[in-house]
Design a protein around this motif. Structure first.
Motif, PDB file in Angstrom:
ATOM      1  N   ASP A 109       7.847  42.697  25.068  1.00  0.00           N
ATOM      2  CA  ASP A 109       8.162  42.346  23.685  1.00  0.00           C
ATOM      3  C   ASP A 109       8.021  43.601  22.836  1.00  0.00           C
ATOM      4  N   TYR A 110       8.885  43.789  21.855  1.00  0.00           N
ATOM      5  CA  TYR A 110       8.863  45.005  21.043  1.00  0.00           C
ATOM      6  C   TYR A 110       7.607  45.075  20.165  1.00  0.00           C
ATOM      7  N   LYS A 111       6.904  43.965  19.971  1.00  0.00           N
ATOM      8  CA  LYS A 111       5.680  43.974  19.160  1.00  0.00           C
ATOM      9  C   LYS A 111       4.433  44.342  19.973  1.00  0.00           C
ATOM     10  N   ASN A 112       4.540  44.370  21.301  1.00  0.00           N
ATOM     11  CA  ASN A 112       3.414  44.738  22.166  1.00  0.00           C
ATOM     12  C   ASN A 112       3.440  46.260  22.381  1.00  0.00           C
ATOM     13  N   VAL A 113       2.974  46.986  21.386  1.00  0.00           N
ATOM     14  CA  VAL A 113       3.066  48.444  21.373  1.00  0.00           C
ATOM     15  C   VAL A 113       2.160  49.064  22.427  1.00  0.00           C
ATOM     16  N   ARG A 114       1.011  48.477  22.670  1.00  0.00           N
ATOM     17  CA  ARG A 114       0.076  49.025  23.655  1.00  0.00           C
ATOM     18  C   ARG A 114       0.700  49.055  25.047  1.00  0.00           C
ATOM     19  N   LEU A 115       1.386  47.999  25.442  1.00  0.00           N
ATOM     20  CA  LEU A 115       2.038  47.970  26.754  1.00  0.00           C
ATOM     21  C   LEU A 115       3.227  48.928  26.789  1.00  0.00           C
ATOM     22  N   LEU A 116       4.043  48.931  25.755  1.00  0.00           N
ATOM     23  CA  LEU A 116       5.227  49.790  25.745  1.00  0.00           C
ATOM     24  C   LEU A 116       4.846  51.271  25.736  1.00  0.00           C
ATOM     25  N   SER A 117       3.727  51.618  25.108  1.00  0.00           N
ATOM     26  CA  SER A 117       3.328  53.025  25.044  1.00  0.00           C
ATOM     27  C   SER A 117       2.889  53.561  26.402  1.00  0.00           C
ATOM     28  N   GLN A 118       2.592  52.684  27.358  1.00  0.00           N
ATOM     29  CA  GLN A 118       2.239  53.132  28.713  1.00  0.00           C
ATOM     30  C   GLN A 118       3.416  53.816  29.400  1.00  0.00           C
ATOM     31  N   PHE A 119       4.637  53.480  28.994  1.00  0.00           N
ATOM     32  CA  PHE A 119       5.836  54.001  29.635  1.00  0.00           C
ATOM     33  C   PHE A 119       6.453  55.167  28.856  1.00  0.00           C
ATOM     34  N   VAL A 120       5.706  55.722  27.908  1.00  0.00           N
ATOM     35  CA  VAL A 120       6.183  56.828  27.083  1.00  0.00           C
ATOM     36  C   VAL A 120       5.293  58.040  27.338  1.00  0.00           C
ATOM     37  N   SER A 121       5.905  59.238  27.415  1.00  0.00           N
ATOM     38  CA  SER A 121       5.152  60.476  27.628  1.00  0.00           C
ATOM     39  C   SER A 121       4.309  60.793  26.401  1.00  0.00           C
ATOM     40  N   PRO A 122       3.013  61.142  26.576  1.00  0.00           N
ATOM     41  CA  PRO A 122       2.166  61.445  25.424  1.00  0.00           C
ATOM     42  C   PRO A 122       2.515  62.789  24.772  1.00  0.00           C
ATOM     43  N   PHE A 123       3.216  63.643  25.472  1.00  0.00           N
ATOM     44  CA  PHE A 123       3.515  64.975  24.947  1.00  0.00           C
ATOM     45  C   PHE A 123       4.857  65.036  24.220  1.00  0.00           C
ATOM     46  N   THR A 124       5.886  64.383  24.777  1.00  0.00           N
ATOM     47  CA  THR A 124       7.227  64.489  24.201  1.00  0.00           C
ATOM     48  C   THR A 124       7.696  63.213  23.529  1.00  0.00           C
ATOM     49  N   GLY A 125       7.090  62.071  23.881  1.00  0.00           N
ATOM     50  CA  GLY A 125       7.537  60.799  23.340  1.00  0.00           C
ATOM     51  C   GLY A 125       8.737  60.229  24.085  1.00  0.00           C
ATOM     52  N   GLN A 126       9.170  60.874  25.159  1.00  0.00           N
ATOM     53  CA  GLN A 126      10.311  60.378  25.929  1.00  0.00           C
ATOM     54  C   GLN A 126       9.869  59.250  26.859  1.00  0.00           C
ATOM     55  N   ILE A 127      10.811  58.370  27.140  1.00  0.00           N
ATOM     56  CA  ILE A 127      10.553  57.250  28.052  1.00  0.00           C
ATOM     57  C   ILE A 127      10.628  57.790  29.483  1.00  0.00           C
ATOM     58  N   TYR A 128       9.623  57.445  30.294  1.00  0.00           N
ATOM     59  CA  TYR A 128       9.637  57.871  31.692  1.00  0.00           C
ATOM     60  C   TYR A 128      10.788  57.188  32.421  1.00  0.00           C
ATOM     61  N   GLY A 129      11.341  57.886  33.413  1.00  0.00           N
ATOM     62  CA  GLY A 129      12.445  57.343  34.203  1.00  0.00           C
ATOM     63  C   GLY A 129      11.965  56.341  35.244  1.00  0.00           C
ATOM     64  N   ARG A 130      12.957  55.699  35.866  1.00  0.00           N
ATOM     65  CA  ARG A 130      12.655  54.670  36.874  1.00  0.00           C
ATOM     66  C   ARG A 130      11.923  55.236  38.081  1.00  0.00           C
ATOM     67  N   HIS A 131      12.236  56.465  38.464  1.00  0.00           N
ATOM     68  CA  HIS A 131      11.600  57.054  39.645  1.00  0.00           C
ATOM     69  C   HIS A 131      10.126  57.349  39.396  1.00  0.00           C
ATOM     70  N   ILE A 132       9.708  57.377  38.141  1.00  0.00           N
ATOM     71  CA  ILE A 132       8.292  57.598  37.817  1.00  0.00           C
ATOM     72  C   ILE A 132       7.593  56.269  37.557  1.00  0.00           C
ATOM     73  N   THR A 133       8.208  55.390  36.783  1.00  0.00           N
ATOM     74  CA  THR A 133       7.566  54.118  36.428  1.00  0.00           C
ATOM     75  C   THR A 133       7.577  53.114  37.574  1.00  0.00           C
ATOM     76  N   ARG A 134       8.481  53.292  38.524  1.00  0.00           N
ATOM     77  CA  ARG A 134       8.635  52.387  39.674  1.00  0.00           C
ATOM     78  C   ARG A 134       9.018  50.974  39.249  1.00  0.00           C
ATOM     79  N   LEU A 135       9.764  50.871  38.162  1.00  0.00           N
ATOM     80  CA  LEU A 135      10.264  49.575  37.719  1.00  0.00           C
ATOM     81  C   LEU A 135      11.628  49.327  38.342  1.00  0.00           C
ATOM     82  N   CYS A 136      12.010  48.053  38.412  1.00  0.00           N
ATOM     83  CA  CYS A 136      13.346  47.731  38.894  1.00  0.00           C
ATOM     84  C   CYS A 136      14.359  48.034  37.776  1.00  0.00           C
ATOM     85  N   ARG A 137      15.633  48.037  38.110  1.00  0.00           N
ATOM     86  CA  ARG A 137      16.666  48.387  37.119  1.00  0.00           C
ATOM     87  C   ARG A 137      16.648  47.445  35.931  1.00  0.00           C
TER      88      ARG A 137
END
Length: 183
Positions: A109-137
């Motif tokens: 959910d877009y309001k769950n910022v704590r969970l969504l921030s786990q998938f964002v780089s702390p240095f650049t703010g970019q979203i990690y790719g699938r090969h790093i997060t190990r999420l399905c497509r």
């Protein structure tokens, strides 16, 4: 000299042969002669046939031997089962990677910022790719949409990760991706 050595060797070999034959005794049972090894102590000079191992005796059954096809069939089935290959998993098969969100049935959910921030780089703010997060497509595309929604709504910063969430536990290791980096 050589004649003397030959006679000494012959005497030694004849003693060895005699001592080895002394340990055996010829038994006769059921019209068949069998050569059985006798149990003789090294100090004794007499051999007692009763101390020898007794020849195998056949137990006489009153019923004649009858061919039983079912017993033979059962025996063949048991022996063929012993020769069958054993079922085992492939030891070289890699473990199937499972999406952590699908595995725990987590709804993004877009309001769950704590969970969504786990998938964002702390240095650049970019979203990690699938090969790093190990999420399905499917979950990776939903994640990207929800992060964009959260950024548009002002819940998440765009350029960096919020300082409040830097000490949160890691869901994955960004330094150990599934697919190695091409650089």
């Amino acid at each position: 000299m050589s004649n003397n050595n030959t006679s000494i060797m012959a005497a030694v070999w004849s003693r060895r042969l005699a001592s080895s034959l002394r340990d055996y005794h010829l038994f006769s049972s059921n019209g068949r002669s069998q050569l059985m090894r006798m149990t003789v102590s090294p100090c004794s000079t007499t051999t007692d046939p009763s101390s020898a191992t007794s020849p195998p005796t056949q137990t006489e059954s009153k019923e004649p031997d009858v061919f039983n096809a079912s017993e033979v069939e059962q025996l063949l089935i048991r022996q063929s089962k012993m020769d069958m290959p054993v079922e085992m998993p492939n030891p070289y098969e890699r473990e199937k990677l499972q999406c952590i969100l699908c595995n725990y049935n987590v709804h993004l959910d877009y309001k769950n910022v704590r969970l969504l921030s786990q998938f964002v780089s702390p240095f650049t703010g970019q979203i990690y790719g699938r090969h790093i997060t190990r999420l399905c497509r499917r979950q990776q595309s939903i994640l990207e949409r929800e992060i964009e929604k959260s950024r548009d709504a002002g819940f998440m910063p765009v350029m960096m990760k919020s300082v409040d969430f830097l000490k949160d536990p890691k869901l994955f290791d960004p330094n150990n991706p599934v697919r190695p980096h091409k650089y």
